[in-house]
Structure formats: structure tokens, C-alpha cells
Design a protein around this motif. Structure first.
Motif, PDB file in Angstrom:
ATOM      1  N   ILE A 105       0.429   2.304   6.054  1.00  0.00           N
ATOM      2  CA  ILE A 105       0.939   2.388   4.818  1.00  0.00           C
ATOM      3  C   ILE A 105       2.105   1.757   4.840  1.00  0.00           C
ATOM      4  N   TYR A 160      -2.961   4.075  -2.358  1.00  0.00           N
ATOM      5  CA  TYR A 160      -3.827   4.270  -1.510  1.00  0.00           C
ATOM      6  C   TYR A 160      -4.538   5.458  -1.508  1.00  0.00           C
ATOM      7  N   GLU A 192      -0.211  -0.767  -4.893  1.00  0.00           N
ATOM      8  CA  GLU A 192      -1.389  -0.241  -5.180  1.00  0.00           C
ATOM      9  C   GLU A 192      -1.298   0.990  -4.398  1.00  0.00           C
ATOM     10  N   THR A 200      -4.226   5.468   9.251  1.00  0.00           N
ATOM     11  CA  THR A 200      -4.040   4.606   8.210  1.00  0.00           C
ATOM     12  C   THR A 200      -2.667   3.763   8.056  1.00  0.00           C
ATOM     13  N   LYS A 222       0.910  -1.316   0.341  1.00  0.00           N
ATOM     14  CA  LYS A 222       0.109   0.071  -0.182  1.00  0.00           C
ATOM     15  C   LYS A 222       0.902   1.180   0.101  1.00  0.00           C
TER      16      LYS A 222
END
Length: 223
Positions: A48, A30, A28, A46, A3
Motif C-alpha cells: 500500500i 485498494y 485508487e 499487500t 494505492k
């Protein structure tokens, strides 16, 4: 899936970084933040895995952001993507733990090489409870710095050694023409060897745009 958070205030550059990142199927994006302050808020909420960070941004620039996350004990890996050629900035971000430094504009291959280097480290450290010296050497200064034993057809060890020694001993960007002149080699031969050295991660390239004429490609030894 890795991420990724992109922190970049130029929408066009941010989109290119996103496309390049997600071209590698292991990654990917985010979210994209256009300044360090918003990114810092996001990180508090979040998880990461990797940050792709610009230096020149409003509210909180890349260096301030990097310092702030280290103060907070956030040990995320960071790849710097910037237009800055300033050696002091490079020195600063490396000391604060940036794992790579890409100067705009750059080729996709160089960008993907930075992603793959991160992925190799991430995979190794997350799949193994213990590592040996060989593993450590792959992750540190010994990675990619030795000349290959078996060269492609048409390549010669002496020529490769001459060019690699010159690049290693001169911590500066050189065009293939400059290297050819200094080593008394043909431009075609020199360019061929430099391109090969970039493929095996001995050197990095940077495209330099001038006010007149075509852009030039410069090469720098990977420290």
C-alpha cells in the motif's frame, strides 16, 4: 497510480473518503477496512502507498494501529481523518508520523490538498536519487508558509500580512467573524482573505455543527 487503504468503521464516511480519493485520478482505493486489526493483517500481504485512517474504531483504534505499524517498521504515510478535536491525539499521531490531520466534516478541497501534498512528496522522492535544499524546503516546514509576492486583483499585502500574522500567532480555530472583530476589519473582507489563504495552503478550515442554527466554518493556521 497511488494505492490507498481506507481504515474507517463508519460505512458512510468510508464511502465519502473513497469518492473523494478516487476523484483525484492519481489515486485508487485498494480496500476499505473497518478496524485497525484487519488493516494490519492486510498490510502483511499487500503493498500500500497511503493510508487514510480514522481514530475511533473497534478492535484496534487508529492511534493503536499507528503505533503498531511503526513498531513493525512499516513506514507508510498516513492521513488522519477523524472527528476528534483533542490536542493530545493530534500531538500523538504527528509524533508517530502522520502527514496530515483532517477533522470531520471537511471540504473536498481540503481533502484533496492532503492528497496532493502526499503526491508531491511521493513523486519527488521516487523520481530523484538526490535532492537539493529547495526540494527539502518544499517537503518540510517552509512549504506554503511564505506570503506570495503577486496577489490577486483586489488583495493588499498589508491586510494579508495582518490576518496571516494573527492566525499564525494564535494556535486555535477562529471563524471569519471572530478574526474580523479582533482585527477591526469587515466580515466580507476577512472572509475573502481567509478563503484565499486556504487556497494557498496557509490555513485549513473545519465546518462546526452546533445544536442550533447554521454550521460555522472555522480556520486554523497550518503548522
Amino acid at each position: 497510480m497511488i494505492k490507498v487503504l481506507i481504515i474507517e468503521d463508519d460505512p458512510m464516511v468510508a464511502e465519502i473518503n473513497k469518492i473523494y480519493t478516487e476523484k483525484n485520478k492519481n489515486f485508487e482505493v485498494y480496500k476499505i477496512c473497518n478496524n485497525g486489526a484487519d488493516a494490519l493483517t492486510l498490510l502483511s500481504k499487500t503493498k500500500i502507498d497511503l493510508i487514510i485512517l480514522d481514530v475511533f474504531m473497534p478492535k484496534m483504534n487508529g492511534i493503536e494501529f499507528l503505533k503498531k505499524i511503526r513498531e513493525k517498521g512499516i513506514l507508510l504515510d498516513v492521513i488522519i481523518v477523524t472527528s476528534s478535536h483533542d490536542a493530545d491525539k493530534l500531538d500523538t499521531v504527528l509524533k508517530f508520523g502522520a502527514i496530515d490531520y483532517l477533522i470531520k466534516p471537511f471540504k473536498y478541497e481540503r481533502f484533496n490538498s492532503a492528497l496532493e501534498n502526499f503526491l508531491n512528496k511521493h513523486t519527488l522522492l521516487n523520481k530523484n536519487k538526490e535532492i537539493n535544499q529547495c526540494d527539502i524546503d518544499k517537503l518540510t516546514k517552509f512549504k506554503g508558509k511564505t506570503l506570495p509576492v503577486n496577489l490577486p486583483k483586489g488583495f493588499h499585502k498589508i491586510t494579508l500580512s495582518r490576518i496571516s500574522t494573527f492566525m499564525k500567532n494564535n494556535n486555535y480555530y477562529f471563524t471569519s467573524e471572530e478574526v474580523a472583530t479582533k482585527l477591526n476589519l469587515s466580515k466580507v473582507t476577512t472572509r475573502k482573505y481567509l478563503n484565499y489563504m486556504e487556497e494557498i495552503n496557509l490555513i485549513s478550515s473545519n465546518i462546526k455543527y452546533g445544536t442550533i442554527g447554521r454550521p460555522t466554518t472555522e480556520y486554523l493556521w497550518n503548522r
